[in-house]
Motif scaffolding. Structure first.
Motif, short mmCIF file in Angstrom:
data_model
loop_
_atom_site.label_atom_id
_atom_site.label_comp_id
_atom_site.label_asym_id
_atom_site.label_seq_id
_atom_site.Cartn_x
_atom_site.Cartn_y
_atom_site.Cartn_z
N MET A 190 0.77 -1.07 -0.07
CA MET A 190 -0.27 -0.04 -0.48
C MET A 190 0.83 1.32 0.43
SD MET A 190 -2.97 1.36 2.54
CE MET A 190 -4.16 1.42 1.84
N ALA A 191 0.42 2.26 -1.07
CA ALA A 191 1.27 3.30 -1.03
C ALA A 191 1.13 4.06 0.39
CB ALA A 191 0.91 4.09 -2.27
N PRO A 192 2.16 5.28 0.79
CA PRO A 192 2.04 6.22 2.42
C PRO A 192 1.13 7.15 1.19
CG PRO A 192 4.21 6.04 1.29
CD PRO A 192 3.52 5.22 0.32
N MET A 193 0.32 7.83 2.08
CA MET A 193 -0.60 9.02 2.34
C MET A 193 -0.05 10.19 2.38
SD MET A 193 -3.47 8.87 1.17
CE MET A 193 -4.68 10.14 0.26
N SER A 194 -0.25 10.65 2.33
CA SER A 194 0.32 12.28 2.37
C SER A 194 -0.59 13.47 1.97
CB SER A 194 1.90 12.72 1.45
OG SER A 194 1.79 12.91 0.11
N LEU A 195 0.48 14.84 2.97
CA LEU A 195 -0.30 15.48 2.76
C LEU A 195 0.35 16.51 3.09
CD1 LEU A 195 -3.24 16.77 3.42
CD2 LEU A 195 -2.57 16.58 5.95
N LEU A 196 -0.29 17.81 1.34
CA LEU A 196 0.78 18.69 1.28
C LEU A 196 -0.17 20.41 2.48
CD1 LEU A 196 3.10 21.05 0.48
CD2 LEU A 196 1.60 20.93 -2.20
N VAL A 197 0.70 20.48 2.69
CA VAL A 197 -0.79 21.62 3.44
C VAL A 197 -0.06 23.63 3.11
CG1 VAL A 197 -1.49 22.58 6.60
CG2 VAL A 197 -1.18 20.35 5.46
N THR A 198 -0.82 24.18 2.96
CA THR A 198 0.05 25.78 2.56
C THR A 198 -0.87 26.55 3.12
OG1 THR A 198 -1.50 25.20 0.49
CG2 THR A 198 0.73 24.63 0.50
N PRO A 199 -0.63 26.51 4.22
CA PRO A 199 -1.15 27.66 5.18
C PRO A 199 -0.37 29.80 4.59
CG PRO A 199 1.15 27.29 6.94
CD PRO A 199 0.73 26.06 5.09
N GLU A 200 -1.37 30.87 4.95
CA GLU A 200 -1.11 31.97 4.87
C GLU A 200 0.93 32.08 5.63
OE1 GLU A 200 -1.98 35.63 2.87
OE2 GLU A 200 -3.05 33.82 3.03
N TRP A 201 0.92 31.88 6.61
CA TRP A 201 1.97 32.21 7.46
C TRP A 201 2.31 30.85 7.87
CZ3 TRP A 201 5.22 35.91 7.27
CH2 TRP A 201 4.70 36.76 7.18
N LEU A 202 4.11 30.57 7.71
CA LEU A 202 4.51 28.91 8.46
C LEU A 202 4.94 29.66 10.03
CD1 LEU A 202 4.33 25.78 8.35
CD2 LEU A 202 6.55 26.59 6.91
N LEU A 203 4.86 29.06 11.05
CA LEU A 203 5.89 29.83 11.86
C LEU A 203 6.62 28.12 12.56
CD1 LEU A 203 2.57 31.90 12.30
CD2 LEU A 203 4.57 33.12 13.18
N PRO A 204 7.42 28.25 12.06
CA PRO A 204 8.39 26.33 12.66
C PRO A 204 9.09 26.67 14.46
CG PRO A 204 9.02 27.67 10.78
CD PRO A 204 8.29 28.40 11.23
N MET A 205 8.66 26.03 15.05
CA MET A 205 9.62 26.15 16.15
C MET A 205 11.27 26.64 16.06
SD MET A 205 7.14 26.42 18.04
CE MET A 205 6.18 26.88 17.40
N SER A 206 11.96 26.17 14.83
CA SER A 206 13.41 25.80 14.61
C SER A 206 13.41 27.01 13.47
CB SER A 206 14.06 24.66 14.84
OG SER A 206 12.96 24.35 13.87
N SER A 207 12.77 27.91 13.27
CA SER A 207 13.01 28.75 11.98
C SER A 207 12.56 29.83 12.06
CB SER A 207 13.23 28.18 10.43
OG SER A 207 12.63 28.09 10.48
N PRO A 208 12.86 30.83 11.18
CA PRO A 208 11.89 32.35 11.31
C PRO A 208 10.37 31.95 10.24
CG PRO A 208 13.88 32.68 9.82
CD PRO A 208 13.80 31.82 10.91
#
Length: 72
Positions: free
Chosen positions: A1-19
């Motif tokens: 079975m192929a893996p399922m993936s999701l591409l999430v595209t928010p207006e702003w991305l605020l990761p914990m480890s980068s700007p």
């Protein structure tokens, strides 16, 4: 079975480890975050993994991947 993936595209991305990034993306494969950053790079990573890609448009929203809120 192929893996399922999701591409999430928010207006702003605020990761914990980068700007914060306007117009970034987050890639998820089988319930795990596998890529965070520029949309094209995240999409390439999902394609490299051979997963069927679904997308979620979060225009007008901010996404904070990696934030664990213990106030439940």
């Amino acid at each position: 079975m192929a893996p399922m993936s999701l591409l999430v595209t928010p207006e702003w991305l605020l990761p914990m480890s980068s700007p914060p990034t306007k117009g970034g993306a987050l890639g998820v494969v089988d319930d795990r975050i596998v890529a965070v950053g520029e949309r094209a790079a995240v999409l390439r990573e999902l394609q490299r993994r051979g997963a069927a890609i679904e997308s979620l448009d979060l225009r007008g929203c901010a996404l904070l991947p990696g934030l664990v809120n213990v106030h439940t």
